[in-house]
Structure formats: C-alpha cells, structure tokens
Design an enzyme around this catalytic site. Structure first.
Site, mmCIF file in Angstrom:
data_model
loop_
_atom_site.group_PDB
_atom_site.id
_atom_site.type_symbol
_atom_site.label_atom_id
_atom_site.label_comp_id
_atom_site.label_asym_id
_atom_site.label_seq_id
_atom_site.Cartn_x
_atom_site.Cartn_y
_atom_site.Cartn_z
ATOM 1 N N GLN A 48 0.850 -1.195 0.000
ATOM 2 C CA GLN A 48 0.000 0.000 0.000
ATOM 3 C C GLN A 48 0.888 1.248 0.000
ATOM 4 O OE1 GLN A 48 -2.158 2.653 -0.018
ATOM 5 N NE2 GLN A 48 -3.698 1.620 1.235
ATOM 6 N N SER A 64 -18.222 7.899 13.073
ATOM 7 C CA SER A 64 -19.260 7.906 12.044
ATOM 8 C C SER A 64 -19.724 6.485 11.725
ATOM 9 C CB SER A 64 -18.732 8.583 10.775
ATOM 10 O OG SER A 64 -19.680 8.495 9.734
ATOM 11 N N GLY A 69 -22.650 3.015 10.364
ATOM 12 C CA GLY A 69 -22.194 1.860 9.611
ATOM 13 C C GLY A 69 -21.336 2.250 8.423
ATOM 14 N N GLN A 72 -19.935 2.802 1.951
ATOM 15 C CA GLN A 72 -19.186 2.536 0.725
ATOM 16 C C GLN A 72 -18.338 1.286 0.906
ATOM 17 O OE1 GLN A 72 -16.024 5.268 -0.503
ATOM 18 N NE2 GLN A 72 -16.929 5.330 -2.537
ATOM 19 N N GLU A 89 -8.552 0.852 3.012
ATOM 20 C CA GLU A 89 -7.920 0.403 4.256
ATOM 21 C C GLU A 89 -8.334 1.274 5.440
ATOM 22 O OE1 GLU A 89 -3.504 -0.184 6.297
ATOM 23 O OE2 GLU A 89 -3.677 -0.203 4.113
ATOM 24 N N ARG A 90 -8.539 2.572 5.233
ATOM 25 C CA ARG A 90 -8.930 3.452 6.327
ATOM 26 C C ARG A 90 -10.302 3.051 6.869
ATOM 27 N NH1 ARG A 90 -10.721 9.054 7.284
ATOM 28 N NH2 ARG A 90 -11.691 9.022 5.241
ATOM 29 N N ARG A 91 -11.245 2.704 5.974
ATOM 30 C CA ARG A 91 -12.566 2.248 6.414
ATOM 31 C C ARG A 91 -12.466 0.926 7.181
ATOM 32 N NH1 ARG A 91 -14.783 2.151 0.884
ATOM 33 N NH2 ARG A 91 -12.846 3.246 0.400
ATOM 34 N N GLU A 122 -6.103 5.726 -6.192
ATOM 35 C CA GLU A 122 -7.163 6.066 -5.242
ATOM 36 C C GLU A 122 -6.635 7.030 -4.186
ATOM 37 O OE1 GLU A 122 -10.017 4.533 -1.725
ATOM 38 O OE2 GLU A 122 -7.982 3.823 -2.016
#
Length: 296
Positions: A48, A64, A69, A72, A89-91, A122
């Site tokens: 990454q 959040s 939930g 995306q 990866e952050r999500r 991205e």
C-alpha cells in the site's frame, strides 16, 4: 470528511482498469456483487503506497461508522490467506475500532500491477498521500514494473516533469524526507537543497529553514549565495579536526535534547569548539534560559 479529488485518471490507466468511483457505481447496480466479509479475514496490502493514517481523521471516521455503519464498500482481491485490501484500508481500520465484525466489500480479479496502480491512484485522487509516500510509490512502479517517468505520468494523470521532480526528492537525506512528510517543509523549500552535494550541509540547512520559517524565495537566495561563495580551505599547517569520542558524541546529543537546537562539538588536538545554533534573539534567550543563565 473525504478530500476532493485531484482530477481524472490518465488515458493509459483508463484503458487498463476503471477508477475506484466507477467500479463502485457499476457494482452498486447489482447488489449481489457486494459481500459482507469478516474483518478478521481481511488484511492490508503490504505494498500500500499510503503509510501514515491521521489519528484524528481515523477517530472521526470510527465514530461515524459506529453510528451509521459502512456505506461505501471496500475493494479486495481473494488470496490464499484471505482477502487483501486494494482500496478502503482506512474504512477497514475504522470498522475494527468501531467494534464491527463484518464490512461490505467488492471482490475483484486483478493482476499485481493493477492492484498497486489502483491503490496508488485512489490515494492520489483522495489526496491521502504525502509527497514522500507519493515519491516512494512512483519509485516502486519504476523499480518493480520497469515504468519510465512518462509511463508513470500517464498512469496518474500528471506531467512527466512533475513525476521527475517528485522522484528527485528521494535523493535527499531521510531527516529531510521526514520533515517533508510531516509538512514542516514544502517541496519548494527543499528543491534548492538538491543542488548541494554535502548531505550534512543539506540537513543543517533544512533545520535552519524550518526554525527560521524562511520563505521559498529566501531559501533560493540563501542557496545561491552559498554556492557563489567559495569554501575556505584549511591551511597546510592548521590543526585537523579529530573524530569525536563516544563520550563527546553522547554529550553532543544530550546538549541537543536539552537545548532543542543543533549543537556541534569540534575537537582538535590542542583545542576545541562548541557551536550552538540559534534563530533570532528570542530563540537565543530561550537557549540561555535552558542553560540556567540570566545574561539579558
């Protein structure tokens, strides 16, 4: 809050794979293509491009997700040891922190080259990479896939000159790259340093630029003046500087930590010199206070 996109993909990559937003839009037309995967079966891409995740941003996203939930889905590919993240990866990190056990995901079949390019683009489009991570990612494409600067430029939708200038930054010492990554200095500040061959001088000047809050124009003038002045050479009969002993090196480091500035101990056979840098009158007073003095 997601950052605004920097712009569209280059035509080269557009012919290779769709961009992330287009993939999500297409896959959402058929909800059966979105799977609820266990978080424990998902792992980050070891290649990454993005290495740093802002803790405050991650905390906001975690809150959040805890409340609303994950809307995306992330993008993954199936591997022997589980599902590897291509994008999102952050999500995934925030979902784990929020206590979720599953996350919506789209499973794609992509080559190693496509995986890395999609992850890189991205991050670039979301302005998630600092300039050092971006440079390292371009270098990885160059070294791993043999891409030219022109090919990289087409993949990420930037000019070849921009790619070349960003890659040149990797020639700087790691101390300066860390300052760049932490936004203590900008590309404009450090680019003139590339014209100097002395690495130690580059580091010293970078520290001075940061401490004195010099503008880019002031840095350029300083480097031009420095290069225009010939270096003074030691006379044949002058004492040569001796390497510092372990004790003197430790003392030098202790002084730097105590005073919060650059400290140099120069040691010769018969004499020595202690140099303590300061940047302005107020900084000098701060150093004197740190030494326990009251001389002003």
């Amino acid at each position: 809050m997601a950052a605004k996109s920097k712009g569209g993909l280059g035509k080269g990559l557009g012919a290779l794979i769709n961009n992330y937003e287009e993939i999500i839009e297409q896959e959402n037309l058929d909800r059966e293509n979105i799977f609820q995967l266990k978080l424990e079966d998902i792992y980050p891409n070891p290649n990454q491009p993005r290495k740093h995740f802002d803790e405050d941003d991650l905390a906001d996203l975690t809150e959040s997700i805890r409340e609303h939930g994950v809307f995306q889905p992330i993008l993954v590919i199936k591997q022997e040891q589980g599902h590897m993240i291509i994008a999102g990866e952050r999500r995934w990190r925030a979902a784990k922190l929020a206590g979720l056990t599953t996350i919506p995901a789209i499973i794609k079949n992509l080559t190693e080259q496509e995986v890395y390019e999609l992850a890189l683009i991205e991050n670039i489009q979301r302005i998630d990479l600092n300039v050092v991570e971006e440079a390292q990612a371009y270098a990885w494409l160059q070294n791993h896939f043999g891409y030219s600067h022109e090919q990289i430029a087409k993949r990420v939708g930037k000019s070849r000159t921009t790619i070349t200038n960003i890659l040149r930054l990797l020639a700087l010492p790691k101390e300066i790259l860390e300052m760049l990554a932490e936004n203590k200095l900008t590309i404009g500040h450090v680019r003139p340093l590339l014209t100097l061959e002395d690495k130690e001088m580059q580091i010293d000047l970078a520290y001075e630029i940061y401490q004195a809050r010099l503008s880019v124009r002031e840095v350029e003038k300083m480097i031009n003046d420095l290069k225009a002045t010939p270096k003074e050479k030691n006379a044949d009969n002058e004492e040569k500087e001796l390497p510092l002993s372990v004790d003197l090196k430790n003392l030098q480091e202790q002084l730097m930590l105590r005073l919060g500035t650059k400290v140099n101990i120069k040691h010769k056979q018969k004499k020595g010199k202690l140099e303590i840098e300061f940047y302005g009158e107020e900084d000098l007073k701060r150093i004197i206070d740190a030494l326990g003095g009251e001389f002003y």
